[in-house]
Design a protein around this motif. Structure first.
Motif, mmCIF file in Angstrom:
data_model
loop_
_atom_site.group_PDB
_atom_site.id
_atom_site.type_symbol
_atom_site.label_atom_id
_atom_site.label_comp_id
_atom_site.label_asym_id
_atom_site.label_seq_id
_atom_site.Cartn_x
_atom_site.Cartn_y
_atom_site.Cartn_z
ATOM 1 N N THR A 169 86.829 -34.862 7.502
ATOM 2 C CA THR A 169 85.814 -34.358 6.448
ATOM 3 C C THR A 169 85.401 -33.052 6.493
ATOM 4 O O THR A 169 85.085 -32.527 5.470
ATOM 5 C CB THR A 169 84.553 -35.408 6.522
ATOM 6 O OG1 THR A 169 84.680 -36.809 6.576
ATOM 7 C CG2 THR A 169 83.339 -35.211 5.551
ATOM 8 N N GLY A 170 85.297 -32.577 7.710
ATOM 9 C CA GLY A 170 84.966 -31.155 7.886
ATOM 10 C C GLY A 170 85.917 -30.296 7.119
ATOM 11 O O GLY A 170 85.203 -29.324 6.575
ATOM 12 N N GLN A 171 87.001 -30.408 6.995
ATOM 13 C CA GLN A 171 87.998 -29.493 6.414
ATOM 14 C C GLN A 171 87.875 -29.384 4.719
ATOM 15 O O GLN A 171 87.788 -28.689 4.318
ATOM 16 C CB GLN A 171 89.392 -30.244 6.360
ATOM 17 C CG GLN A 171 89.898 -30.104 8.045
ATOM 18 C CD GLN A 171 91.295 -30.638 8.019
ATOM 19 O OE1 GLN A 171 92.055 -30.228 7.416
ATOM 20 N NE2 GLN A 171 91.532 -31.464 9.253
ATOM 21 N N PHE A 172 87.369 -30.657 4.362
ATOM 22 C CA PHE A 172 86.779 -30.944 2.951
ATOM 23 C C PHE A 172 85.560 -30.102 2.716
ATOM 24 O O PHE A 172 85.440 -29.309 1.309
ATOM 25 C CB PHE A 172 86.620 -32.187 2.218
ATOM 26 C CG PHE A 172 88.198 -33.000 2.205
ATOM 27 C CD1 PHE A 172 89.119 -32.717 1.363
ATOM 28 C CD2 PHE A 172 88.378 -33.795 3.225
ATOM 29 C CE1 PHE A 172 90.158 -33.212 1.194
ATOM 30 C CE2 PHE A 172 89.589 -34.718 2.948
ATOM 31 C CZ PHE A 172 90.436 -34.216 2.177
ATOM 32 N N VAL A 173 84.925 -30.215 3.664
ATOM 33 C CA VAL A 173 83.499 -29.385 3.513
ATOM 34 C C VAL A 173 83.662 -27.995 3.261
ATOM 35 O O VAL A 173 83.116 -27.312 2.562
ATOM 36 C CB VAL A 173 82.524 -29.974 4.534
ATOM 37 C CG1 VAL A 173 81.211 -29.120 4.399
ATOM 38 C CG2 VAL A 173 82.060 -31.310 4.253
ATOM 39 N N THR B 167 83.521 -23.010 0.491
ATOM 40 C CA THR B 167 84.149 -21.683 0.179
ATOM 41 C C THR B 167 84.203 -21.607 -1.587
ATOM 42 O O THR B 167 83.807 -20.687 -1.993
ATOM 43 C CB THR B 167 85.714 -21.758 0.482
ATOM 44 O OG1 THR B 167 85.590 -21.759 1.875
ATOM 45 C CG2 THR B 167 86.306 -20.602 -0.008
ATOM 46 N N ARG B 168 84.568 -22.847 -2.074
ATOM 47 C CA ARG B 168 84.368 -22.839 -3.735
ATOM 48 C C ARG B 168 83.099 -22.668 -4.203
ATOM 49 O O ARG B 168 82.915 -21.680 -5.034
ATOM 50 C CB ARG B 168 84.916 -24.289 -4.172
ATOM 51 C CG ARG B 168 86.459 -24.475 -4.289
ATOM 52 C CD ARG B 168 86.712 -25.772 -4.992
ATOM 53 N NE ARG B 168 88.048 -26.299 -4.691
ATOM 54 C CZ ARG B 168 88.364 -26.890 -3.534
ATOM 55 N NH1 ARG B 168 87.405 -27.672 -2.849
ATOM 56 N NH2 ARG B 168 89.676 -27.231 -3.607
ATOM 57 N N THR B 169 82.190 -23.184 -3.760
ATOM 58 C CA THR B 169 80.723 -23.003 -4.063
ATOM 59 C C THR B 169 80.152 -21.486 -3.924
ATOM 60 O O THR B 169 79.740 -20.888 -4.844
ATOM 61 C CB THR B 169 79.844 -23.821 -3.160
ATOM 62 O OG1 THR B 169 80.122 -25.193 -3.568
ATOM 63 C CG2 THR B 169 78.290 -23.599 -3.740
ATOM 64 N N LEU B 170 80.323 -20.907 -2.802
ATOM 65 C CA LEU B 170 80.280 -19.438 -2.601
ATOM 66 C C LEU B 170 81.048 -18.491 -3.578
ATOM 67 O O LEU B 170 80.640 -17.435 -4.036
ATOM 68 C CB LEU B 170 80.525 -19.043 -0.989
ATOM 69 C CG LEU B 170 79.697 -19.815 -0.106
ATOM 70 C CD1 LEU B 170 80.028 -19.130 1.301
ATOM 71 C CD2 LEU B 170 78.143 -19.233 -0.445
ATOM 72 N N SER B 171 82.461 -18.814 -4.000
ATOM 73 C CA SER B 171 83.054 -18.119 -4.819
ATOM 74 C C SER B 171 82.613 -17.955 -6.184
ATOM 75 O O SER B 171 82.441 -16.991 -6.859
ATOM 76 C CB SER B 171 84.615 -18.698 -4.783
ATOM 77 O OG SER B 171 85.047 -18.600 -3.519
ATOM 78 N N THR C 297 94.963 -22.425 0.595
ATOM 79 C CA THR C 297 94.699 -23.411 -0.493
ATOM 80 C C THR C 297 93.733 -22.676 -1.823
ATOM 81 O O THR C 297 94.167 -23.105 -2.969
ATOM 82 C CB THR C 297 94.066 -24.675 -0.065
ATOM 83 O OG1 THR C 297 94.845 -25.167 0.966
ATOM 84 C CG2 THR C 297 93.806 -25.750 -1.247
ATOM 85 N N LEU C 298 92.920 -21.968 -1.300
ATOM 86 C CA LEU C 298 91.977 -21.364 -2.370
ATOM 87 C C LEU C 298 92.298 -20.047 -2.683
ATOM 88 O O LEU C 298 91.672 -19.251 -3.497
ATOM 89 C CB LEU C 298 90.825 -21.644 -2.067
ATOM 90 C CG LEU C 298 90.347 -23.010 -1.528
ATOM 91 C CD1 LEU C 298 88.851 -22.897 -0.837
ATOM 92 C CD2 LEU C 298 90.237 -23.736 -2.879
ATOM 93 N N THR C 299 93.290 -19.443 -2.014
ATOM 94 C CA THR C 299 93.784 -18.020 -2.289
ATOM 95 C C THR C 299 92.650 -17.088 -1.939
ATOM 96 O O THR C 299 92.377 -16.439 -2.674
ATOM 97 C CB THR C 299 94.589 -17.779 -3.799
ATOM 98 O OG1 THR C 299 95.353 -18.676 -4.042
ATOM 99 C CG2 THR C 299 95.264 -16.445 -3.501
ATOM 100 N N LYS C 300 92.232 -17.370 -0.776
ATOM 101 C CA LYS C 300 91.042 -16.419 -0.301
ATOM 102 C C LYS C 300 91.353 -15.945 0.997
ATOM 103 O O LYS C 300 90.793 -16.504 2.198
ATOM 104 C CB LYS C 300 89.599 -17.381 -0.188
ATOM 105 C CG LYS C 300 89.244 -18.048 -1.364
ATOM 106 C CD LYS C 300 88.517 -17.199 -2.211
ATOM 107 C CE LYS C 300 88.084 -17.515 -3.525
ATOM 108 N NZ LYS C 300 87.417 -16.647 -4.467
ATOM 109 N N PRO C 301 91.965 -14.900 1.291
ATOM 110 C CA PRO C 301 92.366 -14.444 2.377
ATOM 111 C C PRO C 301 91.268 -13.772 3.279
ATOM 112 O O PRO C 301 91.276 -13.841 4.604
ATOM 113 C CB PRO C 301 93.434 -13.235 2.208
ATOM 114 C CG PRO C 301 93.427 -13.016 0.834
ATOM 115 C CD PRO C 301 92.837 -14.011 0.176
#
Length: 196
Positions: A21-25, A30-34, A63-67
């Motif tokens: 679950t932690g990986q999804f969180v 990351t998405r929310t902050l982006s 996955t999210l292209t966020k280096p």
């Protein structure tokens, strides 16, 4: 709590970030902050293995292209079996999002460490006995320390919360209580779950 928030390096710590679950969180944070204002929230991930935590950041980054995740997100080593490491983790954040379960086995040390160190606590627990036990055992101490302990912030609670919201919005009169029941029946090929 404002002075505490200003003195801690992280606003949010995702504990158990290398678990299922932690990986999804981590990805969702990351998405929310982006999508929000840039640079306003500092956060970290925590768990037992630095190597596994680094892999989680690498995977989310790819996955999210966020280096930038690799340099912007902190890593904290903490283990539910090591109370000192939990205290150290809690002292670094304003809020701990606990993804380490099952909570009936691993949750209480994290709740206790958060309360003792003035850190707000959230989890995704769907275990009523744990949730009720933590409330009965720690409510007074949490209130004295100005700490919020918020359980069941996840999938297990969402259907029930939505059902209660719907019932409240469509109930003629004052809703004072709701009871829910779960019925499970299995067949030869697949189980059938009905929640009322």
């Amino acid at each position: 709590m404002t002075s505490t928030a200003n003195s801690r390096p992280y606003h949010v710590i995702v504990f158990g970030a290398s678990g299922f679950t932690g990986q999804f969180v981590v990805e969702e944070v990351t998405r929310t902050l982006s999508d929000g204002p840039k640079g306003t929230m500092k956060w970290a991930i925590a768990g037992r293995s630095r190597h596994k935590l680094e892999k989680v950041l690498e995977q989310a980054s790819a996955t999210l292209t966020k280096p930038e995740l690799m340099s912007e997100v902190g890593i904290i080593l903490a283990d539910v079996g090591d109370l000192a490491s939990l205290a150290t983790m809690c002292k670094q954040g304003v809020v701990v999002l606990n993804c380490v379960g099952p909570y009936r086995f691993y949750g209480e040390p994290v709740v206790k460490a958060c309360i003792e160190n003035g850190t707000h606590y959230m989890d995704i627990c769907g275990e009523p006995q744990f949730l009720e036990g933590m409330q009965l055992k720690y409510q007074s101490q949490a209130a004295e320390n100005g700490v919020y302990v918020i359980g069941s912030c996840g999938f297990d609670s969402i259907p029930a919360d939505m059902g209660i919201q719907f019932t409240r919005d469509h109930f003629k009169g004052t809703l004072t209580a709701v009871e829910s029941f779960l019925t499970i029946s299995t067949g030869p090929e697949v189980g059938n779950t009905n929640q009322l």
